[in-house]
Write an enzyme that holds these catalytic residues in place. Sequence first.
Site, PDB file in Angstrom:
ATOM      1  N   HIS A  88      34.520   3.671 -14.250  1.00 59.95           N
ATOM      2  CA  HIS A  88      33.287   4.443 -14.467  1.00 59.95           C
ATOM      3  C   HIS A  88      33.663   5.800 -15.064  1.00 59.95           C
ATOM      4  O   HIS A  88      34.593   6.447 -14.579  1.00 59.95           O
ATOM      5  CB  HIS A  88      32.553   4.624 -13.133  1.00 59.95           C
ATOM      6  CG  HIS A  88      31.264   5.346 -13.278  1.00 59.95           C
ATOM      7  ND1 HIS A  88      30.130   4.751 -13.793  1.00 59.95           N
ATOM      8  CD2 HIS A  88      30.928   6.640 -13.038  1.00 59.95           C
ATOM      9  CE1 HIS A  88      29.144   5.633 -13.833  1.00 59.95           C
ATOM     10  NE2 HIS A  88      29.612   6.797 -13.382  1.00 59.95           N
ATOM     11  N   MET A 141      27.688  -4.587 -18.985  1.00 61.20           N
ATOM     12  CA  MET A 141      26.419  -3.880 -18.788  1.00 61.20           C
ATOM     13  C   MET A 141      25.400  -4.706 -17.997  1.00 61.20           C
ATOM     14  O   MET A 141      24.226  -4.719 -18.332  1.00 61.20           O
ATOM     15  CB  MET A 141      25.831  -3.489 -20.154  1.00 61.20           C
ATOM     16  CG  MET A 141      26.748  -2.610 -20.975  1.00 61.20           C
ATOM     17  SD  MET A 141      27.186  -1.074 -20.129  1.00 61.20           S
ATOM     18  CE  MET A 141      25.631  -0.214 -20.250  1.00 61.20           C
ATOM     19  N   SER A 189      37.325  -1.023 -25.652  1.00 64.16           N
ATOM     20  CA  SER A 189      38.553  -0.220 -25.774  1.00 64.16           C
ATOM     21  C   SER A 189      39.384  -0.282 -24.485  1.00 64.16           C
ATOM     22  O   SER A 189      40.615  -0.232 -24.541  1.00 64.16           O
ATOM     23  CB  SER A 189      38.235   1.229 -26.165  1.00 64.16           C
ATOM     24  OG  SER A 189      37.648   1.913 -25.096  1.00 64.16           O
ATOM     25  N   ILE A 228      23.982  -5.758 -13.972  1.00 67.21           N
ATOM     26  CA  ILE A 228      24.075  -5.519 -12.533  1.00 67.21           C
ATOM     27  C   ILE A 228      24.559  -6.816 -11.916  1.00 67.21           C
ATOM     28  O   ILE A 228      23.973  -7.874 -12.157  1.00 67.21           O
ATOM     29  CB  ILE A 228      22.699  -5.110 -11.966  1.00 67.21           C
ATOM     30  CG1 ILE A 228      22.313  -3.749 -12.535  1.00 67.21           C
ATOM     31  CG2 ILE A 228      22.712  -5.110 -10.442  1.00 67.21           C
ATOM     32  CD1 ILE A 228      20.879  -3.361 -12.261  1.00 67.21           C
TER      33      ILE A 228
HETATM   34  C1  GRF Z   1      33.628   3.017 -20.595  1.00 69.99           C
HETATM   35  O1  GRF Z   1      33.276   4.359 -20.740  1.00 69.99           O
HETATM   36  C2  GRF Z   1      33.613   2.624 -19.137  1.00 69.99           C
HETATM   37  O2  GRF Z   1      33.965   3.680 -18.287  1.00 69.99           O
HETATM   38  C3  GRF Z   1      32.169   2.242 -18.925  1.00 69.99           C
HETATM   39  O3  GRF Z   1      31.804   1.600 -20.109  1.00 69.99           O
HETATM   40  C4  GRF Z   1      32.589   2.075 -21.188  1.00 69.99           C
HETATM   41  C5  GRF Z   1      33.228   0.871 -21.823  1.00 69.99           C
HETATM   42  O4  GRF Z   1      33.935   1.212 -22.980  1.00 69.99           O
HETATM   43  N1  GRF Z   1      32.033   1.424 -17.734  1.00 69.99           N
HETATM   44  P1  GRF Z   1      34.839   0.123 -23.708  1.00 69.99           P
HETATM   45  O5  GRF Z   1      33.919  -1.051 -24.047  1.00 69.99           O
HETATM   46  O6  GRF Z   1      35.939  -0.268 -22.785  1.00 69.99           O
HETATM   47  O7  GRF Z   1      35.342   0.812 -24.954  1.00 69.99           O
END
Ligand code: GRF
Length: 221
Positions: free
Chosen positions: A117, A98, A21, A100
């Site tokens: 974040h 996701m 998103s 590191i």
């Molecule tokens: C978001 O909440 C961002 O802050 C975190 O991972 C989530 C990613 O959401 N790092 P999206 O895939 O951009 O919808």
Amino acid sequence: MLRENAMKKIKLAVLVSGRGSNLQAIIDNIEKGALSADIAVVISDQADAYALERARKHKVPAVHIDARKYETRGAYDTALVEELRKRRVDLVCLAGFMRIITPVLVKAYSNRILNIHPALLPAFPGLHVQKASLEHGVKFSGCTVHFVDEGMDTGPIIIQAVVPVLDNDTEDSLSERILKQEHKIYSRAIQLFAEGRLTVKGRRVFIAGAADKKDEFLINP
Ligand code: GRF
């Protein structure tokens, strides 16, 4: 000459693992002309990330780099850097990526990697952030865009937005309220970078022109 520089579009790479998103908000802002950038590539470690679909729908190059093909995190990041260099990327935006990341990537793109974040860092770094915020009982939460350094969610903070935590909040309702702000501030931070207005001094990020523009200091920009 100055005007030409100000209007020069930077090339972004957006690194994703899931629904994307934040990627979508960046694409929408570019298409609206609110962001002086082009997305050179969207890269995912997950073949089925919906974010890759979103990219393809908007004719943005979408690349899957499969972690199973690399023995170490460093080797994976070397492949990432190769792809980024090939596409002449100026700025790397982590958006729900996701993994590191290692010094291989951080050093290759020093002060040119951003992350979003879903908390007011340095509170609640890492995963399961909304759960931790609710359990702790904070009255405000929010989101942070920061430069990426070699730590986990520790780099210099560029911009933050604040949202209230309500008595009847669940992880989902709080996440949703925060996400709306993420979609605004990520593009805002990228635009500030594109305009060359960000300077990092130690842990602090200074925004050129902000001192005489009060709106730069508002929460929920
Ligand atoms: C978001 O909440 C961002 O802050 C975190 O991972 C989530 C990613 O959401 N790092 P999206 O895939 O951009 O919808």
